[in-house]
Design a protein around this motif. Structure first.
Motif, mmCIF file in Angstrom:
data_model
loop_
_atom_site.group_PDB
_atom_site.id
_atom_site.type_symbol
_atom_site.label_atom_id
_atom_site.label_comp_id
_atom_site.label_asym_id
_atom_site.label_seq_id
_atom_site.Cartn_x
_atom_site.Cartn_y
_atom_site.Cartn_z
ATOM 1 N N ASN A 30 0.826 -1.204 0.000
ATOM 2 C CA ASN A 30 0.000 0.000 0.000
ATOM 3 C C ASN A 30 0.863 1.258 0.000
ATOM 4 N N LEU A 31 2.018 1.179 0.666
ATOM 5 C CA LEU A 31 2.858 2.365 0.840
ATOM 6 C C LEU A 31 3.352 2.951 -0.472
ATOM 7 N N GLN A 32 3.556 2.110 -1.478
ATOM 8 C CA GLN A 32 4.200 2.613 -2.692
ATOM 9 C C GLN A 32 3.360 3.678 -3.406
ATOM 10 N N HIS A 33 2.032 3.665 -3.202
ATOM 11 C CA HIS A 33 1.159 4.669 -3.833
ATOM 12 C C HIS A 33 0.554 5.614 -2.799
ATOM 13 N N SER A 34 1.294 5.929 -1.745
ATOM 14 C CA SER A 34 0.755 6.703 -0.627
ATOM 15 C C SER A 34 0.963 8.207 -0.758
ATOM 16 N N ILE A 35 1.280 8.719 -1.940
ATOM 17 C CA ILE A 35 1.601 10.143 -2.071
ATOM 18 C C ILE A 35 0.455 11.043 -1.624
ATOM 19 N N GLU A 36 -0.790 10.582 -1.817
ATOM 20 C CA GLU A 36 -1.965 11.358 -1.413
ATOM 21 C C GLU A 36 -1.934 11.683 0.094
ATOM 22 N N TYR A 37 -1.472 10.731 0.869
ATOM 23 C CA TYR A 37 -1.373 10.867 2.324
ATOM 24 C C TYR A 37 -0.333 11.923 2.696
ATOM 25 N N TRP A 38 0.846 11.851 2.102
ATOM 26 C CA TRP A 38 1.937 12.758 2.452
ATOM 27 C C TRP A 38 1.646 14.190 2.011
ATOM 28 N N LEU A 39 1.048 14.367 0.838
ATOM 29 C CA LEU A 39 0.745 15.712 0.353
ATOM 30 C C LEU A 39 -0.355 16.367 1.186
ATOM 31 N N THR A 40 -1.367 15.589 1.543
ATOM 32 C CA THR A 40 -2.443 16.139 2.365
ATOM 33 C C THR A 40 -1.939 16.528 3.748
ATOM 34 N N LEU A 41 -1.121 15.674 4.356
ATOM 35 C CA LEU A 41 -0.532 16.008 5.654
ATOM 36 C C LEU A 41 0.275 17.295 5.574
ATOM 37 N N LEU B 284 9.526 9.905 -16.041
ATOM 38 C CA LEU B 284 10.211 9.937 -14.751
ATOM 39 C C LEU B 284 9.900 11.212 -13.980
ATOM 40 N N PRO B 285 9.839 11.139 -12.654
ATOM 41 C CA PRO B 285 9.521 12.319 -11.853
ATOM 42 C C PRO B 285 10.540 13.441 -12.026
ATOM 43 N N TYR B 286 10.064 14.634 -12.120
ATOM 44 C CA TYR B 286 10.849 15.874 -12.213
ATOM 45 C C TYR B 286 11.986 15.807 -13.251
ATOM 46 N N GLU B 287 11.736 15.113 -14.344
ATOM 47 C CA GLU B 287 12.808 14.986 -15.338
ATOM 48 C C GLU B 287 13.075 16.305 -16.054
ATOM 49 N N ASP B 288 12.188 17.279 -15.910
ATOM 50 C CA ASP B 288 12.456 18.588 -16.499
ATOM 51 C C ASP B 288 13.558 19.336 -15.759
ATOM 52 N N VAL B 289 13.914 18.894 -14.536
ATOM 53 C CA VAL B 289 15.006 19.524 -13.800
ATOM 54 C C VAL B 289 16.071 18.538 -13.347
ATOM 55 N N VAL C 48 1.505 15.620 -13.809
ATOM 56 C CA VAL C 48 2.742 15.496 -13.042
ATOM 57 C C VAL C 48 2.999 14.025 -12.726
ATOM 58 N N ILE C 49 4.222 13.580 -12.990
ATOM 59 C CA ILE C 49 4.646 12.232 -12.618
ATOM 60 C C ILE C 49 5.332 12.314 -11.259
ATOM 61 N N ALA C 50 4.887 11.477 -10.341
ATOM 62 C CA ALA C 50 5.436 11.474 -8.980
ATOM 63 C C ALA C 50 6.095 10.129 -8.698
ATOM 64 N N PRO C 51 7.117 10.111 -7.841
ATOM 65 C CA PRO C 51 7.785 8.844 -7.523
ATOM 66 C C PRO C 51 6.915 7.950 -6.642
ATOM 67 N N ASP D 136 12.792 17.144 -0.324
ATOM 68 C CA ASP D 136 12.314 15.757 -0.327
ATOM 69 C C ASP D 136 11.224 15.599 -1.378
ATOM 70 N N ALA D 137 10.629 14.408 -1.444
ATOM 71 C CA ALA D 137 9.676 14.114 -2.515
ATOM 72 C C ALA D 137 8.442 15.003 -2.444
ATOM 73 N N VAL D 138 7.967 15.282 -1.246
ATOM 74 C CA VAL D 138 6.783 16.133 -1.104
ATOM 75 C C VAL D 138 7.046 17.513 -1.694
ATOM 76 N N GLN D 139 8.180 18.108 -1.335
ATOM 77 C CA GLN D 139 8.501 19.437 -1.838
ATOM 78 C C GLN D 139 8.766 19.422 -3.346
ATOM 79 N N MET D 140 9.390 18.363 -3.832
ATOM 80 C CA MET D 140 9.665 18.261 -5.269
ATOM 81 C C MET D 140 8.373 18.138 -6.074
ATOM 82 N N ILE D 141 7.382 17.427 -5.527
ATOM 83 C CA ILE D 141 6.099 17.307 -6.227
ATOM 84 C C ILE D 141 5.386 18.654 -6.259
#
Length: 505
Positions: A156-167, A396-401, A286-289, A458-463
């Motif tokens: 479940n953790l691998q697709h948990s970005i919704e949790y981290w961004l909302t927090l 890939l995530p953030y491949e523009d930078v 947006v592609i996220a890790p 970190d990933a949250v800020q990069m997204i």
């Protein structure tokens, strides 16, 4: 006596003359532009990366061709360089403050305003209620000063970005929580850059996509229907037709029933494998890790010689769609003595075994599965095991930078399944080159780490920063749609379309 030409031969001569004149004029035009650019005193006048290789331009600049020859060219293998410098001194080595080819200042939020986000106060059934959290009083959100609801572990953790961004958005309103401010929540939607939809769609799919015997529809489908009805009735959605909304659908099967109707919004996805391009594409979304599942390699003191396994893969071998290469590579590599290529799962300490295996391997395979991406890439980054990516359609995530070629090896699928090609390529990468890539992995790994509270880079800020980079394009599109707004001719934000004649072009 003058030579006579037939009408047909005269036509040929004329066409040849015109072609010669056109080629001469084109050459003269290109040379003129070169000298204009070459003589300008402004170094930022043009993107020098668009010009030919400096070896080529030196032929014109120096008036001779002695500074460039065949020795400067080597065959293209995998993602290895085609043009190489033979001078004694290499190109300027990258400074320590560079990350993947981009200076740290590119990720610095001190020089820019934080992304302003309006977040809907959706009922808890759409977010933390899916974690069995019960709201207290009138608030639909947990009190982060007392206890943060935990997200379920395992896959479940691998697709948990919704949790981290909302927090992170909730934390932006709580004084005393140490966090980096790439994004802040605002209460007035007219002040917001984007509108955030806090639906834990991946968790909803993982937990509630199956239809129980007493149900006609799954809970996941019912939630999507309720969300769609809610969003399309909001003034924020109606204002721009949803184009400034951010919707999370990281699991490839999440939002499966409603994505077609929500297509104007910015989707945050793992890849585009199960989306038609008119619904999701790299220009709009947006592609996220993934959140890596295996343990991070803390205090990694390994080196090329202390990692005995050359090439590592453990996971599902028989996949559908683009994952046929896994099966092909299994039969090519399974008997190689320095290659680990086996079936694996999370059962029976599968995560622990994968962690130990990746930590002791030089290269780790990331092969397309049912979709172009997989969590295995981010497991490899966390292990400082140089990823070998075999997935032709991967985004890939953030491949523009971020320049992934500095710490990943890319191999086309058609090449990878050729006998001995992959092994010959990997074995051609010597200790010095591997060590440079291994060092770069340690420098960029934080860009893929999800954590609460969020920290700089970190990933949250990069997204959030990736979303912010979409805002100018959104504003351009919305401003164009408003050109004729006073006449009231558009419907749901769309201008009337007048068909062009069939022979218009």
């Amino acid at each position: 006596m003058a030579e006579k030409h037939s009408p047909s031969s005269l036509g040929i001569i004329c066409r040849k003359s015109m072609l010669c004149f056109f080629l001469f004029a084109s050459s003269l035009f290109m040379l003129s532009w070169y000298f204009v650019l070459h003589s300008t005193s402004s170094s930022g006048f043009i993107d020098l990366s668009l010009l030919p290789h400096p070896k080529f331009t030196s032929v014109i600049g120096n008036g001779n061709s002695s500074s460039w020859n065949r020795k400067d060219v080597e065959p293209s293998i995998g993602n290895r360089a085609i043009l190489v410098d033979n001078e004694e001194q290499e190109e300027n080595p990258q400074k320590k403050d560079d990350i993947g080819g981009v200076k740290c200042s590119s990720f610095d939020n001190n020089s820019r305003q934080p992304l302003k986000i309006f977040m809907y106060d959706l009922p808890s059934e759409f977010h933390f209620g899916l974690l069995d959290w019960k709201p207290q009083g009138d608030s639909v959100w947990p009190d982060l000063r007392t206890k943060v609801p935990e997200y379920p572990g395992g896959l479940n953790l691998q697709h948990s970005i919704e949790y981290w961004l909302t927090l992170d958005l909730l934390a932006s309103e709580v004084p005393g929580i140490p966090r980096t401010g790439s994004a802040v929540r605002v209460r007035n939607s007219s002040e917001a850059d984007v509108i955030f939809v806090p639906f834990f769609s991946s968790l909803s799919y993982n937990r509630y996509s199956k239809v129980n015997p007493q149900q006609n529809k799954s809970k996941d489908k019912l939630l999507q229907e309720k969300l769609l009805k809610f969003l399309t009735s909001q003034k924020e959605w109606k204002r721009y037709g949803g184009r400034d909304h951010v919707i999370l659908a990281h699991h490839p099967n999440s939002m499966l029933d409603s994505r077609v109707k929500l297509w104007p919004a910015i989707f945050i996805l793992a890849d585009f494998g199960r989306y038609p391009p008119n619904i999701a594409n790299v220009g709009k979304d947006v592609i996220a890790p993934y959140k890596h599942v295996i343990r991070s390699y803390v205090n990694d003191s390994s080196d090329f010689d202390s990692r005995p396994t050359l090439l590592y893969f453990q996971g599902a071998i028989y996949r559908k769609d683009g994952g046929f290469a896994r099966q092909e590579l299994f039969y090519l590599l399974k008997d190689e003595k320095d290659v680990h290529f086996q079936f694996g799962s999370v059962q029976k300490d599968g995560v622990g075994k994968a962690s130990r295996g990746m930590h002791s391997s030089k290269f780790c395979l990331n092969i397309a599965g049912d979709t172009p991406s997989s969590n295995r890439l981010f497991d490899a980054i966390a292990s400082h095991c140089v990823p070998v990516i075999i997935s032709d359609d991967i985004e890939l995530p953030y491949e523009d930078v971020l320049d992934y070629s500095q710490f990943c090896i890319f191999v086309r699928t058609s090449d990878a399944v050729r006998e001995k090609f992959l092994l010959n390529l990997i074995r051609s990468i010597k200790k010095d080159e591997w060590t440079r890539m291994w060092q770069r992995l340690k420098e960029v790994e934080n860009l893929f780490e999800f954590q609460y509270p969020s920290r700089e880079g970190d990933a949250v800020q990069m997204i959030w920063q990736a979303v912010a980079r979409k805002v100018p394009a959104i504003r351009l599109k919305l401003n164009k749609l408003r050109r004729f707004s006073r006449f009231g001719t558009q419907k749901d934000g769309e201008l009337r379309k007048i068909p062009s004649p069939g022979n218009f072009w």
